[in-house]
Design a protein around this motif. Structure first.
Motif, PDB file in Angstrom:
ATOM      1  N   ALA A 228      12.214  -1.002  10.975  1.00 36.70           N
ATOM      2  CA  ALA A 228      11.504  -2.252  10.669  1.00 36.70           C
ATOM      3  C   ALA A 228      10.415  -2.527  11.696  1.00 36.70           C
ATOM      4  O   ALA A 228       9.273  -2.857  11.346  1.00 36.70           O
ATOM      5  CB  ALA A 228      12.497  -3.415  10.619  1.00 36.70           C
ATOM      6  N   LEU A 229      10.759  -2.349  12.960  1.00 38.35           N
ATOM      7  CA  LEU A 229       9.777  -2.627  14.014  1.00 38.35           C
ATOM      8  C   LEU A 229       8.751  -1.503  14.120  1.00 38.35           C
ATOM      9  O   LEU A 229       7.546  -1.746  14.273  1.00 38.35           O
ATOM     10  CB  LEU A 229      10.513  -2.837  15.345  1.00 38.35           C
ATOM     11  CG  LEU A 229       9.689  -3.304  16.548  1.00 38.35           C
ATOM     12  CD1 LEU A 229       8.756  -4.448  16.196  1.00 38.35           C
ATOM     13  CD2 LEU A 229      10.613  -3.717  17.672  1.00 38.35           C
ATOM     14  N   LEU A 230       9.227  -0.261  13.996  1.00 39.11           N
ATOM     15  CA  LEU A 230       8.300   0.873  14.087  1.00 39.11           C
ATOM     16  C   LEU A 230       7.249   0.823  12.984  1.00 39.11           C
ATOM     17  O   LEU A 230       6.085   1.151  13.197  1.00 39.11           O
ATOM     18  CB  LEU A 230       9.080   2.193  14.009  1.00 39.11           C
ATOM     19  CG  LEU A 230       9.882   2.545  15.268  1.00 39.11           C
ATOM     20  CD1 LEU A 230      10.827   3.709  14.994  1.00 39.11           C
ATOM     21  CD2 LEU A 230       8.950   2.884  16.420  1.00 39.11           C
ATOM     22  N   ALA A 231       7.678   0.389  11.796  1.00 36.24           N
ATOM     23  CA  ALA A 231       6.720   0.328  10.691  1.00 36.24           C
ATOM     24  C   ALA A 231       5.637  -0.706  10.969  1.00 36.24           C
ATOM     25  O   ALA A 231       4.461  -0.497  10.655  1.00 36.24           O
ATOM     26  CB  ALA A 231       7.449  -0.011   9.383  1.00 36.24           C
ATOM     27  N   GLY A 234       3.034   0.637  13.369  1.00 32.57           N
ATOM     28  CA  GLY A 234       2.276   1.810  12.932  1.00 32.57           C
ATOM     29  C   GLY A 234       2.701   3.067  13.675  1.00 32.57           C
ATOM     30  O   GLY A 234       1.863   3.809  14.190  1.00 32.57           O
ATOM     31  N   ALA A 235       4.025   3.306  13.752  1.00 30.93           N
ATOM     32  CA  ALA A 235       4.511   4.505  14.439  1.00 30.93           C
ATOM     33  C   ALA A 235       4.375   5.694  13.496  1.00 30.93           C
ATOM     34  O   ALA A 235       5.343   6.192  12.942  1.00 30.93           O
ATOM     35  CB  ALA A 235       5.963   4.311  14.849  1.00 30.93           C
ATOM     36  N   ASP A 236       3.184   6.135  13.333  1.00 28.97           N
ATOM     37  CA  ASP A 236       2.879   7.127  12.321  1.00 28.97           C
ATOM     38  C   ASP A 236       1.596   7.823  12.769  1.00 28.97           C
ATOM     39  O   ASP A 236       0.688   7.167  13.256  1.00 28.97           O
ATOM     40  CB  ASP A 236       2.640   6.377  10.990  1.00 28.97           C
ATOM     41  CG  ASP A 236       2.516   7.309   9.815  1.00 28.97           C
ATOM     42  OD1 ASP A 236       1.587   8.120   9.826  1.00 28.97           O
ATOM     43  OD2 ASP A 236       3.333   7.191   8.890  1.00 28.97           O
ATOM     44  N   PRO A 237       1.528   9.150  12.619  1.00 34.33           N
ATOM     45  CA  PRO A 237       0.318   9.847  13.079  1.00 34.33           C
ATOM     46  C   PRO A 237      -0.967   9.302  12.463  1.00 34.33           C
ATOM     47  O   PRO A 237      -2.017   9.327  13.083  1.00 34.33           O
ATOM     48  CB  PRO A 237       0.549  11.292  12.636  1.00 34.33           C
ATOM     49  CG  PRO A 237       2.015  11.415  12.459  1.00 34.33           C
ATOM     50  CD  PRO A 237       2.526  10.063  12.076  1.00 34.33           C
ATOM     51  N   ARG A 238      -0.868   8.765  11.227  1.00 33.74           N
ATOM     52  CA  ARG A 238      -2.083   8.225  10.605  1.00 33.74           C
ATOM     53  C   ARG A 238      -2.642   7.066  11.417  1.00 33.74           C
ATOM     54  O   ARG A 238      -3.803   6.734  11.339  1.00 33.74           O
ATOM     55  CB  ARG A 238      -1.791   7.740   9.178  1.00 33.74           C
ATOM     56  CG  ARG A 238      -1.579   8.861   8.192  1.00 33.74           C
ATOM     57  CD  ARG A 238      -1.001   8.339   6.902  1.00 33.74           C
ATOM     58  NE  ARG A 238       0.249   7.635   7.136  1.00 33.74           N
ATOM     59  CZ  ARG A 238       0.982   7.083   6.195  1.00 33.74           C
ATOM     60  NH1 ARG A 238       0.587   7.141   4.963  1.00 33.74           N
ATOM     61  NH2 ARG A 238       2.105   6.478   6.484  1.00 33.74           N
ATOM     62  N   SER A 239      -1.770   6.432  12.204  1.00 32.13           N
ATOM     63  CA  SER A 239      -2.205   5.328  13.041  1.00 32.13           C
ATOM     64  C   SER A 239      -2.543   5.776  14.455  1.00 32.13           C
ATOM     65  O   SER A 239      -2.925   4.969  15.284  1.00 32.13           O
ATOM     66  CB  SER A 239      -1.110   4.256  13.117  1.00 32.13           C
ATOM     67  OG  SER A 239      -1.113   3.487  11.949  1.00 32.13           O
ATOM     68  N   GLY A 240      -2.347   7.043  14.719  1.00 32.37           N
ATOM     69  CA  GLY A 240      -2.659   7.535  16.062  1.00 32.37           C
ATOM     70  C   GLY A 240      -1.521   7.381  17.045  1.00 32.37           C
ATOM     71  O   GLY A 240      -1.642   7.743  18.214  1.00 32.37           O
ATOM     72  N   ASN A 241      -0.398   6.826  16.607  1.00 32.77           N
ATOM     73  CA  ASN A 241       0.748   6.653  17.500  1.00 32.77           C
ATOM     74  C   ASN A 241       1.752   7.787  17.294  1.00 32.77           C
ATOM     75  O   ASN A 241       1.911   8.285  16.194  1.00 32.77           O
ATOM     76  CB  ASN A 241       1.433   5.314  17.230  1.00 32.77           C
ATOM     77  CG  ASN A 241       0.528   4.137  17.515  1.00 32.77           C
ATOM     78  OD1 ASN A 241       0.031   3.992  18.617  1.00 32.77           O
ATOM     79  ND2 ASN A 241       0.297   3.311  16.512  1.00 32.77           N
ATOM     80  N   ASP A 242       2.446   8.142  18.363  1.00 28.26           N
ATOM     81  CA  ASP A 242       3.453   9.193  18.307  1.00 28.26           C
ATOM     82  C   ASP A 242       4.811   8.554  17.984  1.00 28.26           C
ATOM     83  O   ASP A 242       5.294   7.700  18.730  1.00 28.26           O
ATOM     84  CB  ASP A 242       3.498   9.905  19.666  1.00 28.26           C
ATOM     85  CG  ASP A 242       4.527  11.017  19.658  1.00 28.26           C
ATOM     86  OD1 ASP A 242       4.172  12.119  19.254  1.00 28.26           O
ATOM     87  OD2 ASP A 242       5.694  10.751  20.025  1.00 28.26           O
TER      88      ASP A 242
END
Ligand code: SF4
Ligand code: SF4
Length: 273
Positions: A228-231, A234-242
């Motif tokens: 829930a918090l990671l989403a 933006g914990a996603d490569p598309r957002s630039g975060n690892d």
């Protein structure tokens, strides 16, 4: 309607375009606010004076991230400590004339706009975020405009402790610090991350679009327990975060909150090891 823009020691300048720039690190935003505040302090408090100052400040601004969203050059620091942002053209600040017509909008629009957080946030949530982020306008603006992030953060703590986070819990300095550090995740995301401006992504009905992580594409079998918090960050490569790095940070900051709020949390954690 609950106040959000200026409340206690908390202040926000998000809808005046504070974060709408390609270089939006805290030092860069601070430098811009200082430059504007000094220039407008030296400008005559007349329409002509403010229009001229606004024009020169506008030219010196950074490139907007969202070209369709206006950036107002009349937003600056309201106090010497540079702990509160606000409108330098407001009559309460100029000491007389209302000079907001010289900015990105006009006085009527400025005086009547309330962002969606005004209707989405509960009184308790609004009080809590103002209390934790007061004196830090950079962080407050990022958090108060992102209701899903705030709810996911508070929900993550509640899930670990079994109790809802309430404002009275901030009376304990260790918990206040731990929660501030959890919310400060918003300041540490990669530029352009979904998590920075998630609240600005609205669906056709005007409600926020749900944010989701494509775990399959990342080679993960199931969702993270902190999904829930990671989403929301933006914990996603598309957002630039690892994902892995952010997941570790989220876990450690949530557990620090839980340990500060509930001394038995650590004992229970040890028992499950
Ligand atoms: S973004 Fe919302 S809380 Fe922030 S100044 Fe604008 S209306 Fe107020
Ligand atoms: S003139 Fe309007 S948009 Fe500009 S800083 Fe003031 S309130 Fe914000």
């Amino acid at each position: 309607m609950k106040p959000l823009c200026q409340v206690g020691t908390a202040s926000c300048g998000a809808c005046c375009g504070l974060y709408n720039r390609d270089e939006l690190s805290r030092p860069a935003v601070h430098a811009l606010l200082v430059r504007r505040t000094r220039a407008l302090a030296a400008a005559p408090r007349t329409e002509e004076g403010f229009r001229a100052a606004a024009a020169s400040l506008r030219d010196a601004g950074a490139t907007p991230l969202f070209p369709s969203v206006r950036v107002c050059p009349l937003l600056g620091y309201l106090d010497e400590a540079e702990a509160r942002v606000g409108c330098l053209a407001h009559p309460l600040v100029t000491g007389g004339p209302d000079l907001r017509d010289c900015g990105a909008y006009d006085a009527r629009i400025c005086g009547s706009f309330f962002c969606p957080s005004h209707s989405w946030l509960s009184e308790d949530e609004a009080d809590l975020v103002a209390d934790v982020c007061g004196g830090n306008p950079y962080l407050y603006g990022l958090v108060v405009t992102d209701v899903p992030f705030l709810r996911a953060a508070l929900g993550g703590v509640a899930e670990l402790t079994g109790a809802r986070v309430e404002r009275r819990h901030l009376d304990a300095p260790p918990f206040r610090l731990a929660l501030a550090r959890l919310l400060a995740l918003k300041e540490e995301l990669a530029p352009g991350s979904d998590g920075l401006f998630g609240a600005f992504r609205a669906g056709a009905d005007g409600e926020p679009l749900p944010r989701a992580i494509d775990y399959g594409a990342l080679g993960r079998e199931g969702a993270s327990p902190y999904d829930a918090l990671l989403a929301t960050v933006g914990a996603d490569p598309r957002s630039g975060n690892d994902l892995e790095a952010l997941e570790a940070e989220v876990r450690s900051r949530l557990e620090a909150c839980a340990a500060a709020l509930d001394p038995d949390f650590i004992i229970r954690e040890l028992d499950t090891c």
